[in-house]
Design a protein around this motif. Sequence first.
Motif, PDB file in Angstrom:
ATOM      1  N   SER A  93     -20.999  96.798  59.433  1.00  0.00           N
ATOM      2  CA  SER A  93     -21.912  95.675  59.679  1.00  0.00           C
ATOM      3  C   SER A  93     -21.862  94.630  58.565  1.00  0.00           C
ATOM      4  O   SER A  93     -22.273  93.493  58.766  1.00  0.00           O
ATOM      5  CB  SER A  93     -23.350  96.179  59.850  1.00  0.00           C
ATOM      6  N   GLY A  94     -21.335  94.986  57.397  1.00  0.00           N
ATOM      7  CA  GLY A  94     -21.229  94.046  56.289  1.00  0.00           C
ATOM      8  C   GLY A  94     -19.876  93.351  56.203  1.00  0.00           C
ATOM      9  O   GLY A  94     -19.658  92.531  55.320  1.00  0.00           O
ATOM     10  N   ILE A  95     -18.980  93.665  57.115  1.00  0.00           N
ATOM     11  CA  ILE A  95     -17.643  93.073  57.115  1.00  0.00           C
ATOM     12  C   ILE A  95     -17.621  91.927  58.120  1.00  0.00           C
ATOM     13  O   ILE A  95     -17.775  92.147  59.325  1.00  0.00           O
ATOM     14  CB  ILE A  95     -16.567  94.112  57.522  1.00  0.00           C
ATOM     15  N   GLU A  96     -17.439  90.713  57.636  1.00  0.00           N
ATOM     16  CA  GLU A  96     -17.378  89.573  58.552  1.00  0.00           C
ATOM     17  C   GLU A  96     -16.199  89.743  59.514  1.00  0.00           C
ATOM     18  O   GLU A  96     -15.093  90.061  59.090  1.00  0.00           O
ATOM     19  CB  GLU A  96     -17.194  88.277  57.778  1.00  0.00           C
ATOM     20  N   HIS A  97     -16.456  89.528  60.769  1.00  0.00           N
ATOM     21  CA  HIS A  97     -15.443  89.551  61.823  1.00  0.00           C
ATOM     22  C   HIS A  97     -14.834  90.936  62.055  1.00  0.00           C
ATOM     23  O   HIS A  97     -13.781  91.042  62.691  1.00  0.00           O
ATOM     24  CB  HIS A  97     -14.339  88.513  61.565  1.00  0.00           C
ATOM     25  N   TYR A  98     -15.482  92.007  61.565  1.00  0.00           N
ATOM     26  CA  TYR A  98     -14.962  93.358  61.809  1.00  0.00           C
ATOM     27  C   TYR A  98     -14.785  93.598  63.309  1.00  0.00           C
ATOM     28  O   TYR A  98     -13.732  94.066  63.749  1.00  0.00           O
ATOM     29  CB  TYR A  98     -15.891  94.426  61.213  1.00  0.00           C
ATOM     30  N   SER A  99     -15.796  93.286  64.097  1.00  0.00           N
ATOM     31  CA  SER A  99     -15.713  93.582  65.531  1.00  0.00           C
ATOM     32  C   SER A  99     -14.610  92.773  66.211  1.00  0.00           C
ATOM     33  O   SER A  99     -13.975  93.264  67.141  1.00  0.00           O
ATOM     34  CB  SER A  99     -17.054  93.364  66.223  1.00  0.00           C
ATOM     35  N   TYR A 100     -14.331  91.560  65.751  1.00  0.00           N
ATOM     36  CA  TYR A 100     -13.223  90.780  66.318  1.00  0.00           C
ATOM     37  C   TYR A 100     -11.909  91.533  66.158  1.00  0.00           C
ATOM     38  O   TYR A 100     -11.149  91.708  67.120  1.00  0.00           O
ATOM     39  CB  TYR A 100     -13.134  89.403  65.658  1.00  0.00           C
ATOM     40  N   PHE A 101     -11.619  91.994  64.938  1.00  0.00           N
ATOM     41  CA  PHE A 101     -10.368  92.706  64.692  1.00  0.00           C
ATOM     42  C   PHE A 101     -10.353  94.065  65.386  1.00  0.00           C
ATOM     43  O   PHE A 101      -9.356  94.452  65.984  1.00  0.00           O
ATOM     44  CB  PHE A 101     -10.116  92.866  63.186  1.00  0.00           C
ATOM     45  N   LYS A 102     -11.451  94.806  65.318  1.00  0.00           N
ATOM     46  CA  LYS A 102     -11.464  96.159  65.892  1.00  0.00           C
ATOM     47  C   LYS A 102     -11.423  96.119  67.415  1.00  0.00           C
ATOM     48  O   LYS A 102     -10.766  96.943  68.040  1.00  0.00           O
ATOM     49  CB  LYS A 102     -12.692  96.937  65.405  1.00  0.00           C
ATOM     50  N   GLN A 103     -12.112  95.166  68.030  1.00  0.00           N
ATOM     51  CA  GLN A 103     -12.055  95.065  69.487  1.00  0.00           C
ATOM     52  C   GLN A 103     -10.690  94.571  69.951  1.00  0.00           C
ATOM     53  O   GLN A 103     -10.195  95.005  70.982  1.00  0.00           O
ATOM     54  CB  GLN A 103     -13.159  94.142  69.997  1.00  0.00           C
ATOM     55  N   SER A 104     -10.077  93.677  69.196  1.00  0.00           N
ATOM     56  CA  SER A 104      -8.759  93.158  69.562  1.00  0.00           C
ATOM     57  C   SER A 104      -7.654  94.175  69.312  1.00  0.00           C
ATOM     58  O   SER A 104      -6.688  94.245  70.066  1.00  0.00           O
ATOM     59  CB  SER A 104      -8.451  91.885  68.767  1.00  0.00           C
ATOM     60  N   CYS A 105      -7.783  94.936  68.259  1.00  0.00           N
ATOM     61  CA  CYS A 105      -6.775  95.924  67.857  1.00  0.00           C
ATOM     62  C   CYS A 105      -7.471  97.257  67.582  1.00  0.00           C
ATOM     63  O   CYS A 105      -7.578  97.682  66.424  1.00  0.00           O
ATOM     64  CB  CYS A 105      -6.043  95.450  66.614  1.00  0.00           C
ATOM     65  N   PRO A 106      -7.971  97.926  68.618  1.00  0.00           N
ATOM     66  CA  PRO A 106      -8.779  99.127  68.397  1.00  0.00           C
ATOM     67  C   PRO A 106      -8.033 100.273  67.717  1.00  0.00           C
ATOM     68  O   PRO A 106      -8.664 101.136  67.107  1.00  0.00           O
ATOM     69  CB  PRO A 106      -9.238  99.524  69.798  1.00  0.00           C
ATOM     70  N   ASP A 107      -6.706 100.268  67.780  1.00  0.00           N
ATOM     71  CA  ASP A 107      -5.924 101.332  67.157  1.00  0.00           C
ATOM     72  C   ASP A 107      -5.397 100.936  65.794  1.00  0.00           C
ATOM     73  O   ASP A 107      -4.387 101.462  65.337  1.00  0.00           O
ATOM     74  CB  ASP A 107      -4.748 101.715  68.074  1.00  0.00           C
ATOM     75  N   SER A 108      -6.063 100.005  65.145  1.00  0.00           N
ATOM     76  CA  SER A 108      -5.633  99.533  63.834  1.00  0.00           C
ATOM     77  C   SER A 108      -6.740  99.713  62.803  1.00  0.00           C
ATOM     78  O   SER A 108      -7.916  99.752  63.133  1.00  0.00           O
ATOM     79  CB  SER A 108      -5.273  98.044  63.903  1.00  0.00           C
ATOM     80  N   PHE A 109      -6.321  99.831  61.553  1.00  0.00           N
ATOM     81  CA  PHE A 109      -7.237  99.861  60.422  1.00  0.00           C
ATOM     82  C   PHE A 109      -7.830  98.472  60.292  1.00  0.00           C
ATOM     83  O   PHE A 109      -7.092  97.506  60.118  1.00  0.00           O
ATOM     84  CB  PHE A 109      -6.440 100.191  59.150  1.00  0.00           C
ATOM     85  N   ALA A 110      -9.148  98.322  60.368  1.00  0.00           N
ATOM     86  CA  ALA A 110      -9.756  97.000  60.323  1.00  0.00           C
ATOM     87  C   ALA A 110     -10.564  96.736  59.046  1.00  0.00           C
ATOM     88  O   ALA A 110     -10.958  95.606  58.806  1.00  0.00           O
ATOM     89  CB  ALA A 110     -10.638  96.778  61.549  1.00  0.00           C
TER      90      ALA A 110
END
Length: 147
Positions: A93-110
């Motif tokens: 929740s403290g990482i800006e844009h975490y959900s953008y990267f994780k939702q776009s690349c769910p199998d990647s380290f975000a």
Amino acid sequence: MGKSGGSAPTVRSVVDGYNLPMAFVNNGGCSFASCPVDLATSCPVDLAGPFDRDGQPVGCKSACLRDALAGNAGNSSNCCTGSFGSQAACPTSGIEHYSYFKQSCPDSFAYAFDESSGTAIFQCPKAVKFDEDVEYTVTFCPDPFNL
């Protein structure tokens, strides 16, 4: 991996940003890390760049890399450094844009502590292919519908 034993971890990371869609596949039938979509075209405005001569983004920086380039990586919630240097002090929740990267690349380290997502590190144990090496193929700009 191979006849020597153990397992072969694979990780696709977008922790520092992103510039090309890619997929990692293997002949061992194991799960694999990938990010087969082009994030540059939908990158949040504050992270977009660098840009090509036509002004189109060819990459998407992470919030951590943005902080580092501005000289602010030493104590950054986006980089999980300084007073944010533990998993407890650096939630997603403290990482800006975490959900953008994780939702776009769910199998990647975000982000730095993404092991807890259960979708960032993949192991291909020796037991999958008993007498053969597990081989990996890295494909840049894959067709996301043919993985």
